[in-house]
Motif scaffolding. Structure first.
Motif, short mmCIF file in Angstrom:
data_model
loop_
_atom_site.label_atom_id
_atom_site.label_comp_id
_atom_site.label_asym_id
_atom_site.label_seq_id
_atom_site.Cartn_x
_atom_site.Cartn_y
_atom_site.Cartn_z
N ALA A 1 0.85 -1.19 0.00
CA ALA A 1 0.00 0.00 0.00
C ALA A 1 0.89 1.24 0.00
CB ALA A 1 -0.94 -0.02 1.21
N GLU A 2 1.40 1.60 1.16
CA GLU A 2 2.27 2.78 1.25
C GLU A 2 3.73 2.46 0.94
OE1 GLU A 2 0.79 5.42 4.79
OE2 GLU A 2 0.46 3.30 5.28
N THR A 3 4.09 1.19 1.05
CA THR A 3 5.46 0.75 0.77
C THR A 3 5.41 -0.45 -0.18
OG1 THR A 3 5.51 -0.75 2.67
CG2 THR A 3 6.24 1.52 3.04
N PRO A 4 6.54 -0.84 -0.81
CA PRO A 4 6.50 -1.94 -1.78
C PRO A 4 6.05 -3.26 -1.16
CG PRO A 4 8.54 -0.69 -1.97
CD PRO A 4 7.87 -0.21 -0.73
N ASP A 5 5.35 -4.05 -1.97
CA ASP A 5 4.88 -5.35 -1.45
C ASP A 5 6.03 -6.32 -1.24
OD1 ASP A 5 5.51 -5.81 -4.08
OD2 ASP A 5 3.57 -6.64 -4.65
N ILE A 6 7.21 -6.04 -1.81
CA ILE A 6 8.36 -6.93 -1.61
C ILE A 6 9.08 -6.64 -0.30
CG2 ILE A 6 8.72 -7.34 -4.06
CD1 ILE A 6 10.95 -5.27 -4.03
N GLY A 7 8.58 -5.69 0.49
CA GLY A 7 9.15 -5.42 1.80
C GLY A 7 10.22 -4.35 1.79
N ARG A 8 10.85 -4.19 2.94
CA ARG A 8 11.94 -3.23 3.11
C ARG A 8 13.07 -3.89 3.90
NH1 ARG A 8 9.24 1.80 5.86
NH2 ARG A 8 7.86 0.21 6.73
N TRP A 9 14.19 -3.15 4.00
CA TRP A 9 15.38 -3.68 4.65
C TRP A 9 15.79 -2.80 5.82
CZ3 TRP A 9 19.18 -4.15 -0.09
CH2 TRP A 9 18.68 -5.08 -1.02
N VAL A 10 16.36 -3.44 6.84
CA VAL A 10 17.16 -2.76 7.85
C VAL A 10 18.53 -3.42 7.84
CG1 VAL A 10 17.50 -2.25 10.28
CG2 VAL A 10 15.21 -2.08 9.30
N VAL A 11 19.57 -2.63 7.61
CA VAL A 11 20.94 -3.14 7.60
C VAL A 11 21.51 -2.99 9.00
CG1 VAL A 11 23.23 -2.97 6.56
CG2 VAL A 11 21.19 -2.45 5.19
N LEU A 12 21.96 -4.10 9.58
CA LEU A 12 22.47 -4.07 10.96
C LEU A 12 23.97 -3.77 10.98
CD1 LEU A 12 20.73 -7.17 12.57
CD2 LEU A 12 19.99 -4.78 12.62
N PRO A 13 24.41 -3.07 12.01
CA PRO A 13 25.86 -2.90 12.21
C PRO A 13 26.46 -4.22 12.70
CG PRO A 13 24.67 -2.04 14.09
CD PRO A 13 23.63 -2.45 13.09
N PRO A 14 27.79 -4.35 12.75
CA PRO A 14 28.38 -5.55 13.35
C PRO A 14 27.89 -5.73 14.78
CG PRO A 14 30.04 -4.27 12.19
CD PRO A 14 28.81 -3.43 12.22
N VAL A 15 27.55 -6.96 15.15
CA VAL A 15 26.99 -7.24 16.47
C VAL A 15 28.01 -8.04 17.27
CG1 VAL A 15 25.08 -8.24 17.75
CG2 VAL A 15 24.67 -7.25 15.48
N GLU A 16 28.45 -7.48 18.40
CA GLU A 16 29.44 -8.17 19.24
C GLU A 16 28.81 -8.82 20.47
OE1 GLU A 16 32.49 -5.40 20.19
OE2 GLU A 16 33.18 -5.16 18.11
N GLY A 17 27.79 -8.19 21.03
CA GLY A 17 27.18 -8.73 22.24
C GLY A 17 25.89 -9.45 21.95
N ASP A 18 24.96 -9.38 22.93
CA ASP A 18 23.69 -10.09 22.79
C ASP A 18 22.52 -9.13 22.60
OD1 ASP A 18 23.62 -8.99 25.28
OD2 ASP A 18 23.40 -10.86 26.38
#
Length: 388
Positions: free
Chosen positions: A197-214
């Motif tokens: 509807a307001e955004t593409p039907d194929i979804g969107r992305w969130v790019v994560l930074p390197p993760v060291e902890g939990d």
């Protein structure tokens, strides 16, 4: 332990994102991707041959008549390229080279493609701090998931899925799977109630930074549109099964905004006229990927040959495998007319093969545009064989 929140400069983030998409060699101008891993390899729409079997880089061989240059000098023979090198093709296209150790990636960029020249901005929702969450990063060593990619036709790939994100959003506990599209690139592909509807039907992305902890901070205000939205050349992954948030996430990027070229309505008429011509010039060159990049996802084609309507992909497959693919084509355009998002033109297609002239096609062709891309083609044509 959750880190202290850091103020994000969203305007700086948006400027950087715009440069990535619409700047020099920006993603919206990419018309083709290719991978070189062997010897005597060719790339559709790009002249010459490639050889990645050596240890000092990838070798490219072309003739002077191919119109390829390196650092402003014509390529006539063999040159060695390394990651970061680029070639200039005839016209205005650039081939950027990346990679090494026998695996090289080619990106063909065209500054004249409508998806780039008509892109005005990337629309975003208002920033809302409620959509910045601190999530548990639950590692899942060795886990893999099957992902569908937006290739043509769609394909499925197995990718590492090194963790799940668990967090609270809109009063409920949520979970999303993290995938690793290449080593070190942690990506969250998700859909939500705005998708389709307001955004593409194929979804969107969130790019994560390197993760060291939990724990890891997930800022949905920096959710981005998949690259496939800007260029069909990118075989983007769809969301893994279960990566749907049954609530709206009204933050982050929502849609590309296309408009008229800078200037007057007359400039827009010139632009769509030029796009119609570029489409035919790409066909002359056998550049089917470049032709496809000038069209919408839903483009259709009709000819007065009794075969009915085709999708653009069906039509291009027919052209690629048909007898005209082995012939030399030249379009002589005699006149063009424009009206809003429509172009009507008359032309003569002259066809020649190794034995000489085959004949000519006298035609009237109609183009309808949507957001600067071709959405409909109709052609009324008559073939006249060459004398004798």
């Amino acid at each position: 332990m959750v880190e202290k929140r850091v103020e994000v400069d969203y305007e700086a983030w948006r400027r950087g994102r715009w440069e990535e998409i619409a700047g020099p060699l920006g993603k919206a101008g990419v018309v083709q991707l290719a991978t070189i891993t062997g010897s005597a390899q060719t790339v559709e729409g790009v002249p010459g041959q490639w050889d990645a079997s050596g240890s000092d880089g990838v070798k490219f061989t072309a003739a002077g008549a191919d119109g390829v240059s390196l650092d402003g000098r014509p390529v006539n023979g063999t040159v060695t390229l390394t990651g970061g090198s680029s070639l200039r093709l005839s016209g205005e296209r650039t081939v950027a080279v990346s990679g090494g150790d026998g695996i090289y990636r080619l990106i063909v960029w065209d500054p004249t493609v409508a998806s780039l020249t008509r892109l005005r901005e990337i629309a975003v929702f208002p920033v809302n701090p409620a959509y910045t969450v601190d999530a548990e990063y639950r590692r899942t060593p060795g886990r893999e998931v099957e992902i569908e990619r937006l290739t043509d036709p769609p394909t499925k790939h197995i990718l590492p899925a090194p963790a799940d994100l668990v967090f609270d959003l809109a009063g409920q506990r949520r979970s999303l799977t993290v995938i690793e599209t290449f080593p070190g690139n942690l990506l969250v592909v998700f859909t939500d109630s705005t998708s389709g509807a307001e955004t593409p039907d194929i979804g969107r992305w969130v790019v994560l930074p390197p993760v060291e902890g939990d724990t890891v901070r997930v800022d949905f205000n920096q959710a981005v549109l998949p690259l496939h939205v800007f260029s069909r050349a990118f075989p983007c992954p769809l969301a893994p099964e279960g990566n749907h948030l049954p609530v709206p996430v009204p933050v982050g990027e929502c849609a590309p905004v296309y408009g008229e070229p800078k200037g007057t309505r007359e400039a827009m008429s010139t632009d769509i006229k030029d796009t119609a011509v570029r489409y035919l010039r790409r066909l002359e060159a056998g550049d089917y990927a470049g032709m496809r990049a000038l069209c919408t996802d839903t483009a259709t084609v009709w000819h007065n040959d009794g075969k009915g309507q085709q999708t653009i992909d069906e039509n291009l497959a027919m052209l690629k495998d048909g007898p005209a693919a082995e012939a030399s084509l030249r379009y002589d355009i005699t006149r063009q007319f424009t009206e809003a998002d429509e172009v009507l033109q008359q032309h003569v297609l002259r066809i020649t093969n190794a034995d000489g002239p085959v004949g000519e096609v006298q035609a009237a062709m109609y183009f309808r545009f949507k957001n600067g891309l071709i959405d409909r083609i109709e052609e009324y044509a008559n073939f006249i064989p060459a004398a004798g």
